[in-house]
Scaffold this active site. Structure first.
Site, mmCIF file in Angstrom:
data_model
loop_
_atom_site.group_PDB
_atom_site.id
_atom_site.type_symbol
_atom_site.label_atom_id
_atom_site.label_comp_id
_atom_site.label_asym_id
_atom_site.label_seq_id
_atom_site.Cartn_x
_atom_site.Cartn_y
_atom_site.Cartn_z
ATOM 1 N N GLU A 109 36.043 43.426 46.629
ATOM 2 C CA GLU A 109 35.712 42.158 45.976
ATOM 3 C C GLU A 109 36.901 41.206 46.051
ATOM 4 O OE1 GLU A 109 35.317 45.164 44.638
ATOM 5 O OE2 GLU A 109 33.139 45.353 44.665
ATOM 6 N N HIS A 120 29.199 48.144 33.516
ATOM 7 C CA HIS A 120 28.282 47.345 34.336
ATOM 8 C C HIS A 120 27.472 46.359 33.493
ATOM 9 C CE1 HIS A 120 28.943 51.119 36.570
ATOM 10 N NE2 HIS A 120 28.905 50.361 37.639
#
Lengths: 423, 480
Positions: free
Chosen positions: B215, B284
């Site tokens: 990322e 998450h």
């Protein structure tokens, strides 16, 4: 494109995007995989300087040949009893994975990840390390936890998030955590375990402890900065750590070329950092054992880290949410040239005269029965479908060592809500 | 006693799917592990396996049926062993403080024999685990009836938020060759949540780019490509993973224009799901809206409806400024009316999604649905709530909130996120500064509880905002 410069005399650039050898509808093709014969890759002494063993990162350490013999300098010469113990754990791991995968299909849990085809990577390492060496795994090393004797029942209780869940209903099904078994709390954010393992190992060295650390990452997440930061520190401070890269060819739908495996090997990442690198057959549990023992010896002698690339294949889907039929050739796994780790160890044991097909079939059946029995016990404590089996009050614990006043207040409110809903 | 086979939930967010194919017929004997059917969702095709042994007595849902709700009985199996399930471990309703500690498991796991307490038939038949907060019977809830803003006479189509986002990207990519999308699994896999469905086919691998798992790497690449004259759309599989990338978002994308004396811009969109979904636990489920909304140089958008998702994403892609575009996994499958054609929604404008006179509910993203359904409940008690969807969090449309406050004199902020230093805190602060004289009650915040989100369904439900929480807060603000 508005900004595109026009320079007639210079050649136009073009972008290279790696493509896997096959997609759905194609025949499986592993012609790019060079399978070196078992025994062919040499074994340097574990004190060899990294630069003097650079060729190892392009080799492939293999011990078990096609006939089932253990050959060559890497043969760890394990006793038949040890080999059988490893076989049992691999079979248990596969059966456990099958049962839990099905449980997800039945709505008893929300999510599961199998390690099918990669059992040797975890189990071989477990038998080559000390039980108190620290593990920083990712989500396909359940075999290691099983090998260390962590109860399957607790694993299932977590998968079901039931009232026996050792993590109190807080964590995802497969992200186990056990301080007692020297297994850190698996993190869903890829790559973070690698520098943490190096840090743990450096702490062990600073304390003059004798324990080493090991970590596992998929080949895909070696692209994360974390992997590279970890390598830098591990090299600079000679951290007593084993950095395992499990190259199972696929990161969900991205083949290993997307992660940088098209032009070189993942073991070769070690070269730039001056770290010892080994590339091994990850479906050969003897190769895994031997390489892990080699790296552990090196670490314990204060000679620093080793990167081990386990060359293997993800035989099934990434997870219960994934369908590989959408991106890789059907039956690609059957064409995988390095075979199945359980079959290969079984063949070796038969070759040694210590095992036979009948006993293997009996082991298989016994294990299925035993795992099912544990599963029934676990399901008595509830599965995901149940809503009422947790001590709700624990939700507010462990955010801090001592519960601050505002969480105590929220806990009282939640208890009142639950009480009101019940009456 | 036949065993009911129910439509399985293949993921926690699945509500319905297609029964693509039966691989058995009535009268066939099946045993545990046999693949008996194929089920399709928008995410994947899955094989459905038998759990128990028996004979297929009847198939109740024919193959090829679309929209089969999770939990629907699709077939009956006559078990060979007809012993009924003991029912242990199901719905026992253990009170909060009376849960027994887990029994010690045997050391050495399965090598130790354990007496099986139940027959094979005692294993429960298929249980569906999906829970939906909203009742689905009868009319659609108010939360799904949001009317899009569009010029009079504009035709609308029914689209999911997922389709609306895809359409926005596809339309902008057709219109502007500089626009491209990159991220993990966006190309071949069509997106981890299928938001980029079809884009690879239409635009090719040059403009729909699968990245390595980094990322931090591809956020930086995106910022560089934006400086280089392209219009990147960077997809994060979830904004939780963007924590790896936040330096590029905050220190590079957001500040480069300012630091370069306005010479160099980074027109880039960082998008992906944000906030809680269903049972994906602490790492998450975090809502990062307040984090990004505190950063000068960023535009931060968090839409609720499909029309806004599409119109605002189009605006974001066209923006000369870096945009953080926060989606929500639970909203991806929700369907709304969306204006056809090239309709953009302006950045920085809130929407009044329900008119009311008694109290203003301010929210964004998935909280808007909770607020709308709470407003329906409140109306039954004679309280007419006005619901404001902020849509853009930075710059925030304070005027819209203050105008509504002037009408209702009461504000409750509904936010699926942590309470401290939240968007709700910000609303409370500016309302106090600029709307003090209009307030007849303190501004109240309805947020998640202040703990990392737990995994277990019941704990998760308790931790997240709920309709009754909003109803209670609104009544409190109305002194009712």
């Amino acid at each position: 494109m508005p900004d595109a410069p026009e320079r007639a005399n210079r050649p136009a650039l073009s972008l290279h995007v790696p493509e896997p050898p096959g997609r759905p509808g194609d025949a499986p093709d592993f012609s790019h995989v060079q399978v070196l014969p078992a025994g062919a890759t040499p074994r340097p002494d574990s004190a060899t300087p990294a630069r003097a063993m650079a060729d190892m990162v392009y080799g492939l350490v293999r011990v078990l040949n096609d006939a089932g013999d253990a050959v060559g300098p890497w043969n760890p010469r394990l006793s038949p009893e040890t080999l059988l113990a490893m076989l049992r754990v691999m079979v248990t791991t596969r059966v456990y994975d099958d049962r839990m995968f099905r449980a997800q299909r039945q709505g008893k849990t929300s999510f599961y990840i199998k390690s099918t085809g990669e059992e040797a990577v975890a189990v071989g390492a477990a038998f080559a390390m000390q039980p108190d060496d620290m593990c920083f795994p990712i989500y396909r090393q359940q075999g290691l936890l099983i090998a260390r004797g962590y109860p399957l029942r607790l694993m299932m209780n977590q998968v079901y998030s039931n009232r026996g869940d050792p993590l109190h209903g807080r964590q995802l099904p497969i992200m186990y955590s056990s301080k007692e078994f020297h297994w850190f709390s698996i993190s869903g954010n890829l790559g973070t375990q690698v520098p943490q393992a190096v840090g743990w190992a450096m702490a062990s060295a600073i304390k003059n402890d004798s324990r080493i650390a090991a970590t596992w990452t998929g080949e895909g997440a070696t692209a994360e900065g974390d992997f590279h930061h970890a390598c830098t520190f591990a090299s600079v401070y000679r951290a007593p750590v084993i950095l395992n890269v499990v190259n199972n060819q696929w990161a969900i739908s991205s083949f290993q070329g997307i992660a940088g495996g098209e032009q070189t090997t993942f073991a070769a990442r070690a070269l730039g950092y001056g770290i010892a690198g080994l590339r091994i057959d990850g479906n050969d549990i003897l190769a895994v054992h031997a390489a892990t023992a080699w790296a552990a010896d090196r670490a314990r002698a204060n000679l620093g880290p080793t990167i081990i690339e386990h060359f293997t294949y993800r035989a099934e889907s990434h997870s219960t949410s994934d369908d590989p039929g959408a991106y890789r050739p059907a039956k690609e796994g059957e064409a995988w040239p390095l075979g199945d780790p359980i079959e290969r160890l079984k063949r070796h044991l038969i070759r040694l005269g210590a095992w036979d097909e009948e006993r293997h079939a009996a082991l298989q059946a016994e294990t299925i029965d035993a795992v099912r029995a544990v599963q029934r016990e676990a399901e008595k404590l509830g599965t995901l479908g149940d809503q009422t089996f947790h001590d709700i009050g624990t939700m507010f614990e462990d955010v801090y060592e001592q519960m601050p006043w505002h969480l105590a207040e929220q806990r009282a409110q939640s208890a009142a809500e639950v009480e009101a809903a019940r009456s | 006693m036949p065993i009911e086979l129910k439509m399985p939930a293949l993921s926690p967010t699945m509500e319905e799917g297609t029964l693509a194919k039966w691989l058995v017929k009535e009268g066939d004997a099946v045993k545990s592990g046999d693949v008996i059917a194929e089920v399709e969702t928008d995410k994947a095709t899955m094989e459905f396996e038998a759990v128990d042994e028996g004979v297929v007595r009847s198939i109740l849902v024919p193959e090829g049926t679309d929209g089969v709700k999770v939990g629907t009985v699709i077939a009956l199996i006559a078990g060979e062993d007809e012993a009924p399930a003991t029912g242990e471990g199901q719905g026992g309703g253990a009170p909060m403080d009376e849960v027994a500690p887990p029994a010690d498991a045997p050391a050495g796991a399965v090598e130790v024999g354990i007496n099986a307490a139940q027959s094979d038939a005692g294993e429960e038949a298929i249980q569906q685990a999906n829970v939906s907060a909203k009742a689905k019977e009868g009319q659609e809830p108010a939360s799904l009836q949001v009317q899009p803003e569009a010029p009079a006479g504009t035709a609308t189509v029914r689209l999911t938020v997922r389709e609306a986002l895809r359409d926005a990207m596809a339309e902008e990519m057709r219109a502007d060759d500089r626009v491209f999308v990159m991220g993990e699994e966006v190309a071949q896999y069509q997106g981890a949540y299928k938001v980029t469905q079809g884009l690879l086919d239409e635009f090719g691998a040059r403009r729909v780019v699968d990245t390595p798992i980094t990322e931090y790497g591809f956020a930086g690449l995106g910022a560089g490509a934006a400086m280089g004259g392209l219009r990147p759309i960077v997809e994060f599989m979830t904004f939780n993973f963007a924590l790896q990338a936040i330096d590029h978002i905050v220190n590079s994308a957001a500040k480069t224009s300012y630091m370069s004396g306005g010479q160099m811009r980074t027109p880039i969109v960082f998008r992906g799901p944000n906030g809680a979904a269903s049972r994906v636990a602490a790492q998450h489920s975090h809502n990062f809206a307040p984090w990004y909304a505190s950063v000068p140089g960023l535009v931060v958008i968090a839409p609720y409806s499909a029309a806004d998702a599409k119109g605002l994403l189009k605006s974001a892609i066209r923006s000369e400024d870096p945009v953080v575009f926060l989606e929500n996994e639970l909203l991806y499958g929700q369907t709304f009316d969306v204006p056809e054609g090239d309709v953009v929604v302006p950045i920085g404008k809130a929407a009044t999604v329900r008119e009311g006179t008694d109290v203003t509910l301010v929210s964004y993203s998935i909280g808007v649905g909770v607020a709308l359904d709470a407003a329906t409940e409140l109306a039954k008690e004679g309280i007419e709530a006005e619901v404001i969807d902020l849509r853009t969090l930075r710059p925030m449309d304070k005027d819209a909130v203050l105008r509504s406050l002037a009408k209702t004199n009461r504000i409750v902020v509904v936010e699926e996120g942590f309470p401290t230093c939240s968007i709700a805190s910000e609303v409370a602060a500016f309302v106090m500064e600029q709307g003090f004289d209009d307030l007849d009650a303190p501004v109240l915040r309805v947020t998640n509880v202040d703990v990392p989100l737990p995994y277990a369904a019941n704990l998760e439900k308790l931790a997240l905002i709920k309709i009754p929480d909003v109803v209670a807060a609104a009544k409190k603000a109305c002194y009712r």
